[in-house]
Design a protein around this motif. Structure first.
Motif, short mmCIF file in Angstrom:
data_model
loop_
_atom_site.label_atom_id
_atom_site.label_comp_id
_atom_site.label_asym_id
_atom_site.label_seq_id
_atom_site.Cartn_x
_atom_site.Cartn_y
_atom_site.Cartn_z
N ASP A 27 0.81 -1.22 0.00
CA ASP A 27 0.00 0.00 0.00
C ASP A 27 0.85 1.27 0.00
O ASP A 27 0.32 2.37 0.23
CB ASP A 27 -0.92 0.01 1.23
CG ASP A 27 -1.94 -1.12 1.18
OD1 ASP A 27 -2.42 -1.44 0.08
OD2 ASP A 27 -2.23 -1.69 2.25
N GLU A 28 2.17 1.12 -0.24
CA GLU A 28 3.11 2.25 -0.29
C GLU A 28 3.32 2.93 1.06
O GLU A 28 3.78 4.07 1.11
CB GLU A 28 2.70 3.28 -1.35
CG GLU A 28 2.89 2.79 -2.77
CD GLU A 28 4.34 2.49 -3.12
OE1 GLU A 28 5.21 3.35 -2.91
OE2 GLU A 28 4.60 1.38 -3.63
N ARG A 29 2.98 2.24 2.15
CA ARG A 29 3.34 2.78 3.46
C ARG A 29 4.83 2.51 3.68
O ARG A 29 5.35 1.48 3.26
CB ARG A 29 2.52 2.13 4.56
CG ARG A 29 1.03 2.44 4.47
CD ARG A 29 0.25 1.78 5.56
NE ARG A 29 0.42 0.32 5.49
CZ ARG A 29 -0.01 -0.52 6.39
NH1 ARG A 29 -0.63 -0.09 7.49
NH2 ARG A 29 0.18 -1.83 6.24
N LYS A 116 13.08 0.00 19.61
CA LYS A 116 11.88 -0.34 20.38
C LYS A 116 10.91 -1.14 19.52
O LYS A 116 10.14 -1.94 20.02
CB LYS A 116 11.18 0.93 20.86
CG LYS A 116 11.94 1.72 21.87
CD LYS A 116 11.15 2.98 22.23
CE LYS A 116 11.96 3.97 22.99
NZ LYS A 116 11.23 5.23 23.20
N GLY A 117 10.91 -0.85 18.22
CA GLY A 117 9.98 -1.52 17.33
C GLY A 117 10.00 -0.90 15.95
O GLY A 117 10.88 -0.12 15.61
N TRP A 118 9.00 -1.25 15.16
CA TRP A 118 8.87 -0.74 13.80
C TRP A 118 7.39 -0.58 13.50
O TRP A 118 6.53 -1.11 14.19
CB TRP A 118 9.55 -1.68 12.79
CG TRP A 118 8.86 -3.01 12.66
CD1 TRP A 118 9.02 -4.12 13.45
CD2 TRP A 118 7.86 -3.37 11.68
NE1 TRP A 118 8.20 -5.14 13.04
CE2 TRP A 118 7.48 -4.71 11.95
CE3 TRP A 118 7.27 -2.69 10.63
CZ2 TRP A 118 6.54 -5.37 11.18
CZ3 TRP A 118 6.32 -3.36 9.86
CH2 TRP A 118 5.97 -4.68 10.13
N ALA A 119 7.09 0.17 12.44
CA ALA A 119 5.70 0.38 12.05
C ALA A 119 5.64 0.80 10.58
O ALA A 119 6.57 1.41 10.06
CB ALA A 119 5.07 1.47 12.91
N TRP A 120 4.52 0.47 9.95
CA TRP A 120 4.22 1.01 8.62
C TRP A 120 3.63 2.39 8.83
O TRP A 120 2.83 2.60 9.75
CB TRP A 120 3.22 0.13 7.88
CG TRP A 120 3.71 -1.23 7.53
CD1 TRP A 120 3.21 -2.42 7.97
CD2 TRP A 120 4.78 -1.56 6.65
NE1 TRP A 120 3.91 -3.46 7.43
CE2 TRP A 120 4.88 -2.97 6.60
CE3 TRP A 120 5.68 -0.81 5.89
CZ2 TRP A 120 5.84 -3.63 5.84
CZ3 TRP A 120 6.63 -1.47 5.12
CH2 TRP A 120 6.70 -2.85 5.10
N SER A 121 3.99 3.33 7.98
CA SER A 121 3.51 4.71 8.12
C SER A 121 3.03 5.23 6.78
O SER A 121 3.77 5.22 5.80
CB SER A 121 4.63 5.62 8.63
OG SER A 121 5.01 5.25 9.93
N ASP A 122 1.79 5.73 6.77
CA ASP A 122 1.28 6.39 5.57
C ASP A 122 1.87 7.81 5.55
O ASP A 122 2.51 8.23 6.52
CB ASP A 122 -0.24 6.37 5.53
CG ASP A 122 -0.90 7.09 6.69
OD1 ASP A 122 -0.30 8.01 7.29
OD2 ASP A 122 -2.04 6.72 7.03
#
Length: 160
Positions: A27-29, A116-122
């Protein structure tokens, strides 16, 4: 008797050099990591070590920070960053880390103590999580990926 020549390059100015990865999902995040040592998010990457190419550093950082052996693609941006309080000037490069599907993302393992972690971001989340300079650099890297070319930036602003 051969003369010993001094290597004049040892006295030349030095710049910080870092390499990062632009990794997205279908989704291009953008994949961002949350360092344990500071409050700001980043993309996977880090300093290029002595006798290491920026490309090899990007591969190494993908392995160290995400636990993945990524097939790193082409150069997307080169960004010269001027000195500021607490930091020398530097050259930052971003390579295309590709797109990860849900199965590949499940294999991400971040190093405790470093991240600490990771995340997808728009795009709105990316703008909120990243410092303005890095947000500009990531925006340009996304454009470079879409355009099929590499961009030269100064302080996150497109020059050529």
């Amino acid at each position: 008797m051969p003369s010993e020549r001094r290597d004049f390059t040892v006295d030349l100015p030095r710049k910080r050099l870092a390499a990062g990865l632009l990794i997205t999902d279908p989704d291009e995040r953008v994949l961002l990591v949350e360092p344990a040592y500071e409050a700001q998010w980043e993309i996977p990457g880090g300093c290029v070590e002595a006798d290491e190419s920026p490309y090899q550093a990007a591969i190494r950082e993908g392995r160290e920070e995400l636990g993945l052996d990524l097939s790193v693609g082409r150069l997307l941006v080169v960004d010269w960053v001027p000195a500021r309080d607490g930091r020398t000037e530097g050259v930052m490069v971003i390579y295309d880390g590709g797109a990860l599907d849900a199965t590949a993302a499940e294999r991400i393992v971040v190093p405790p103590g470093e991240l600490k972690g990771w995340a997808w971001s728009d795009p709105p989340q990316t703008g909120q999580r990243l410092p303005p300079l890095l947000a500009r650099r990531i925006t340009q890297a996304l454009h470079a990926r879409a355009d099929g070319c590499a961009y030269y930036l100064e302080d996150g602003v497109l020059v050529t």
